[in-house]
Design an enzyme around this catalytic site. Structure first.
Site, PDB file in Angstrom:
ATOM      1  N   LYS A 105      37.197   7.581   9.142  1.00  0.00           N
ATOM      2  CA  LYS A 105      36.313   7.909   8.005  1.00  0.00           C
ATOM      3  C   LYS A 105      37.074   8.073   6.701  1.00  0.00           C
ATOM      4  O   LYS A 105      36.610   7.696   5.641  1.00  0.00           O
ATOM      5  CB  LYS A 105      35.487   9.158   8.311  1.00  0.00           C
ATOM      6  CG  LYS A 105      36.304  10.414   8.478  1.00  0.00           C
ATOM      7  CD  LYS A 105      35.778  11.278   9.578  1.00  0.00           C
ATOM      8  CE  LYS A 105      36.933  11.516  10.527  1.00  0.00           C
ATOM      9  NZ  LYS A 105      36.664  11.442  11.899  1.00  0.00           N
ATOM     10  N   GLU A 129      30.899   2.743  13.598  1.00  0.00           N
ATOM     11  CA  GLU A 129      29.940   3.734  14.100  1.00  0.00           C
ATOM     12  C   GLU A 129      30.581   5.099  14.344  1.00  0.00           C
ATOM     13  O   GLU A 129      30.001   6.142  14.054  1.00  0.00           O
ATOM     14  CB  GLU A 129      29.323   3.220  15.412  1.00  0.00           C
ATOM     15  CG  GLU A 129      28.286   4.138  16.023  1.00  0.00           C
ATOM     16  CD  GLU A 129      27.108   4.358  15.097  1.00  0.00           C
ATOM     17  OE1 GLU A 129      26.358   3.414  14.840  1.00  0.00           O
ATOM     18  OE2 GLU A 129      26.940   5.502  14.596  1.00  0.00           O
ATOM     19  N   GLY A 134      30.737  11.193  15.430  1.00  0.00           N
ATOM     20  CA  GLY A 134      31.222  10.856  16.775  1.00  0.00           C
ATOM     21  C   GLY A 134      30.271   9.990  17.567  1.00  0.00           C
ATOM     22  O   GLY A 134      30.029   8.837  17.218  1.00  0.00           O
ATOM     23  N   GLY A 187      40.560  24.259  20.990  1.00  0.00           N
ATOM     24  CA  GLY A 187      40.920  22.854  20.779  1.00  0.00           C
ATOM     25  C   GLY A 187      39.980  22.108  19.852  1.00  0.00           C
ATOM     26  O   GLY A 187      39.979  20.885  19.804  1.00  0.00           O
ATOM     27  N   GLU A 190      41.892  21.391  14.061  1.00  0.00           N
ATOM     28  CA  GLU A 190      43.266  20.893  14.042  1.00  0.00           C
ATOM     29  C   GLU A 190      44.220  22.060  13.775  1.00  0.00           C
ATOM     30  O   GLU A 190      43.802  23.106  13.274  1.00  0.00           O
ATOM     31  CB  GLU A 190      43.435  19.874  12.893  1.00  0.00           C
ATOM     32  CG  GLU A 190      42.488  18.707  12.950  1.00  0.00           C
ATOM     33  CD  GLU A 190      42.738  17.813  14.142  1.00  0.00           C
ATOM     34  OE1 GLU A 190      43.897  17.739  14.582  1.00  0.00           O
ATOM     35  OE2 GLU A 190      41.783  17.228  14.649  1.00  0.00           O
ATOM     36  N   LYS A 205      32.414  11.650   5.465  1.00  0.00           N
ATOM     37  CA  LYS A 205      31.229  11.151   6.174  1.00  0.00           C
ATOM     38  C   LYS A 205      30.057  10.982   5.199  1.00  0.00           C
ATOM     39  O   LYS A 205      29.288  10.022   5.303  1.00  0.00           O
ATOM     40  CB  LYS A 205      30.881  12.100   7.319  1.00  0.00           C
ATOM     41  CG  LYS A 205      31.964  12.099   8.408  1.00  0.00           C
ATOM     42  CD  LYS A 205      31.835  13.285   9.362  1.00  0.00           C
ATOM     43  CE  LYS A 205      32.971  13.273  10.386  1.00  0.00           C
ATOM     44  NZ  LYS A 205      33.039  14.519  11.170  1.00  0.00           N
TER      45      LYS A 205
END
Ligand code: HSE
Length: 448
Positions: A105, A129, A134, A187, A190, A205
């Site tokens: 992106k 896509e 996601g 998780g 980041e 996005k």
């Protein structure tokens, strides 16, 4: 059975997910598409790294250029991320006439002009896509399923990490720092989570969705972006008291110009997006023909993202076999074809939290600044405090242009009783668009 050769560049979480599901669901893809996909190579940075999926050693290479040159490879899947090597790889593949599938992106939002220009010049094709939300097929929905619509509004939760943090703060009353630490522990965020929490990931996005929905390339620099760092548990508590949740939303609205923005929003707790919890993404599309349609699902993760990447590989495979021309796409094409609205001209309601010294005349001072700016107050909350002590003061503000609100706030913070930084959050209800009955087909009312 037709065979199509692909190469995967980047073998992190998503790359491994793509490889795993391409293999596991090979028979299903062959049955549905009549295509056998053959992976001819996987470009990695580190040949020795331990990986979760088993892959023949001979497929791995550190030399992505050899994959782009390989005549057996028709589709290059770019999963490096970032804007340097990924950009060089994509441009090289497009110039070779390969089809490119990418989840990148940042690259599309920040270098879209160059990428789409080269795509058109070399009559190549690029599919993206997985770059937005996601596994949620929002790009195909805009480009195909909703092709007849003018998009009056697209808004939603585009960053799972921020939604996880805000949901946790709302549910457990935890601080932003603790919720962020939990997101990192689980998780989701980041190690350097700035791209997520400062709204940049969602901004990328929004730039892509705004380009697709308006038919011209939306420069990333024109997307107004605010993150969630300054949201406090106090704000979430007051928002809930007033009947709202706080969400980080991406919003694209076409009304006397195009608004493209990412910022925290108070949305009514009765709104369907208020119930979207945790790392999920959800996007509402308002089209002039379809009305409101909502898309919900996992916005990140190996499997969900692989689902979108493989959908693109499949489309690219079918395009290579059966179509010789570009299929008509809904943008992005053309430059500046529409007016992009400055955030200063965007009208919304506001939640304003001030820290004030509880003293006679405080409210009158604030109210008079707002009155002079013709900005109306719709409600006020001040928890009972002790005279002379600092207390929070919450004002809900009627519709106002951001320019006027911003200027009024500059004056308010200069009042002698104001302490600390004010907190200003936009309030949106996204009321359901009244469906114009006159547009509906009626007996004898054929459109000619
Ligand atoms: N970091 C993103 C998120 C996923 O938290 O939603 C990839 O865009």
């Amino acid at each position: 059975m037709q065979q199509i050769g692909i190469a995967i560049a980047g073998f992190g979480t998503v790359g491994q997910g793509v490889y795993k599901h391409l293999l596991q669901n090979r028979a299903l893809l062959q049955q549905r598409l009549g295509i056998r996909f053959a992976v001819h190579g996987i470009a990695v940075r580190n040949l020795r790294r331990k990986r979760l999926v088993k892959v023949p050693r001979a497929l791995l290479t550190r030399d992505w250029k050899s994959l782009v040159e390989d005549p057996r490879v028709s589709i290059v899947v770019e999963l490096f991320g970032g804007c340097n090597e990924a950009r060089r790889l994509i441009l090289a593949a497009l110039r070779k006439g390969k089809s490119v599938v990418t989840a990148n992106k940042a690259l599309l939002a920040e270098h879209g002009e160059e990428i789409f220009e080269v795509t058109a010049r070399y009559r190549a094709k690029i599919y993206f896509e997985a770059s937005v939300a996601g596994g949620v097929p929002i790009i195909k929905a805009l480009r195909e399923g909703l092709i007849v619509n003018r998009f009056q509004m697209i808004y939603g939760i585009l960053n799972g990490t921020c939604n996880y943090i805000l949901s946790k703060m709302s549910r457990d009353g935890t601080s932003f720092a603790k919720a962020l630490a939990a997101a990192q522990r689980d998780g989701y965020a980041e190690a350097n989570p700035a791209l997520d929490i400062d709204g940049i990931d969602a901004g990328h996005k929004v730039a892509i969705l705004a380009s697709l929905s308006n038919g011209f390339l939306m420069p990333f620099s024109k997307v107004h972006i605010e993150g969630i760092r300054s949201i406090t548990p106090l704000d979430i508590r007051f928002a809930r008291l007033l009947g709202y949740e706080i969400k980080l939303l991406g919003i694209i609205r076409a009304e006397n110009g195009i608004e493209a923005r990412v910022h925290p929003v108070l949305i009514p707790r009765s709104h369907i997006l208020a119930a979207v919890d945790g790392v999920y993404n959800a996007i509402v599309v308002r089209g002039d023909v379809v009305g409101d349609a909502m898309f919900y699902g996992r916005g990140a993760g190996a499997d969900a993202t692989a689902s979108a990447v493989i959908a693109d590989i499949s489309e690219a495979g079918l395009d290579r076999l059966y179509s010789t021309e570009m299929r008509p796409l809904l943008g992005p094409r053309g430059r500046g074809a529409a007016k992009i609205k400055s955030i200063d001209d965007v009208v919304s309601r506001y939640y304003l939290r001030l820290s004030v010294v509880d003293r006679p005349g405080v409210l009158a001072g604030i109210a008079s600044v707002l009155a002079r700016a013709h900005i109306g107050i719709s409600s006020v909350i001040q928890p009972e405090g002790h005279e002379g002590k600092v207390v929070p003061l919450i004002l809900m503000i009627h519709d106002a242009k951001y320019r006027d609100m911003r200027r009024a706030l500059q004056q308010i913070v200069k009042l002698p009783t104001i302490r600390g930084r004010p907190m200003l959050v936009r309030v949106e209800s996204f009321d359901v668009a009244p469906f114009d009955g006159g547009q509906d087909l009626r007996p004898g009312g054929d459109v000619s």
